[in-house]
Motif scaffolding. Structure first.
Motif, PDB file in Angstrom:
ATOM      1  N   ARG A  52      -0.688   6.032  -4.395  1.00 13.50           N
ATOM      2  CA  ARG A  52      -0.365   4.600  -4.314  1.00 13.50           C
ATOM      3  C   ARG A  52      -1.591   3.728  -4.029  1.00 13.50           C
ATOM      4  N   GLY A  53      -2.748   4.316  -3.924  1.00 14.79           N
ATOM      5  CA  GLY A  53      -3.965   3.527  -3.786  1.00 14.79           C
ATOM      6  C   GLY A  53      -4.525   3.522  -2.368  1.00 14.79           C
ATOM      7  N   ALA A  54      -5.691   2.911  -2.259  1.00 12.84           N
ATOM      8  CA  ALA A  54      -6.428   2.889  -1.000  1.00 12.84           C
ATOM      9  C   ALA A  54      -5.713   2.064   0.070  1.00 12.84           C
ATOM     10  N   GLY A  55      -4.995   1.023  -0.324  1.00 16.87           N
ATOM     11  CA  GLY A  55      -4.281   0.204   0.656  1.00 16.87           C
ATOM     12  C   GLY A  55      -3.193   0.986   1.375  1.00 16.87           C
ATOM     13  N   MET A  56      -2.430   1.773   0.628  1.00 19.61           N
ATOM     14  CA  MET A  56      -1.373   2.579   1.242  1.00 19.61           C
ATOM     15  C   MET A  56      -1.980   3.702   2.086  1.00 19.61           C
ATOM     16  N   TYR A  57      -3.105   4.248   1.637  1.00 17.23           N
ATOM     17  CA  TYR A  57      -3.805   5.264   2.423  1.00 17.23           C
ATOM     18  C   TYR A  57      -4.293   4.668   3.750  1.00 17.23           C
ATOM     19  N   ALA A  58      -4.834   3.452   3.700  1.00 20.79           N
ATOM     20  CA  ALA A  58      -5.284   2.776   4.922  1.00 20.79           C
ATOM     21  C   ALA A  58      -4.103   2.540   5.860  1.00 20.79           C
ATOM     22  N   LEU A  59      -2.958   2.155   5.321  1.00 15.65           N
ATOM     23  CA  LEU A  59      -1.760   1.978   6.136  1.00 15.65           C
ATOM     24  C   LEU A  59      -1.338   3.300   6.790  1.00 15.65           C
TER      25      LEU A  59
END
Length: 161
Positions: A52-59
């Motif tokens: 789902r991308g870097a944003g979801m990984y950061a979350l």
């Protein structure tokens, strides 16, 4: 000769349409047994954060940090004192048991997340524990009078390794 190095049964099996089980290489799930770096991973839940991308990984990393931080807060909290002097031992015992169960559950979630073997998850779990201990368990923010009265008890008792 055993070339599986004790890992027999670790690969998932799938059932075919005729009821037999067998290995289908296109359905195999890659399970890391060493640390790796990258934002394409699964942590705690199937497909999360996944691709789902870097944003979801950061979350996901923030979530793991908060879980570890909460474990330390619960490990060093004195919430039973908020019940007051007039509370019964039974009520205090039930609250203490609930706090312990919540703390253990959160600690197991952090452990399972670290078992994803993702380096970022590991670092965030350690950072969450470290900051939580710094704020709630260390002497940094305690007044000298609090340290004199401290009998090393907290609700629930600190976890021991």
């Amino acid at each position: 000769m055993n070339h599986g190095h004790g890992m027999e049964g670790m690969a998932p099996t799938s059932h075919s349409t005729n009821g037999t089980s067998g290995m289908h290489h296109h359905n195999m799930i890659m399970m890391h047994m060493t640390f790796f770096w990258g934002n394409i991973t699964e942590i705690l839940f199937s497909g999360w954060p996944g691709r789902r991308g870097a944003g979801m990984y950061a979350l996901a990393l923030i979530f793991i940090f908060v879980l570890a931080f909460l474990v330390e807060w619960l490990s060093h909290s004195r919430l039973i004192k908020l019940l007051g002097e007039g509370s019964s031992n039974v009520l205090a015992g039930v609250v203490q048991t609930l706090l312990h169960a919540i703390r253990v559950g959160l600690a197991y979630l952090v452990m399972l997340a670290v078992m994803s073997f993702n380096g970022g998850v590991f670092l965030m779990a350690v950072a969450g524990h470290a900051l939580g201990f710094l704020l709630f368990g260390s002497r940094v923010f305690k007044k000298s009078t609090e340290m004199l009265l401290d009998d090393n008890t907290s609700d629930p008792p600190p976890m021991a390794c």
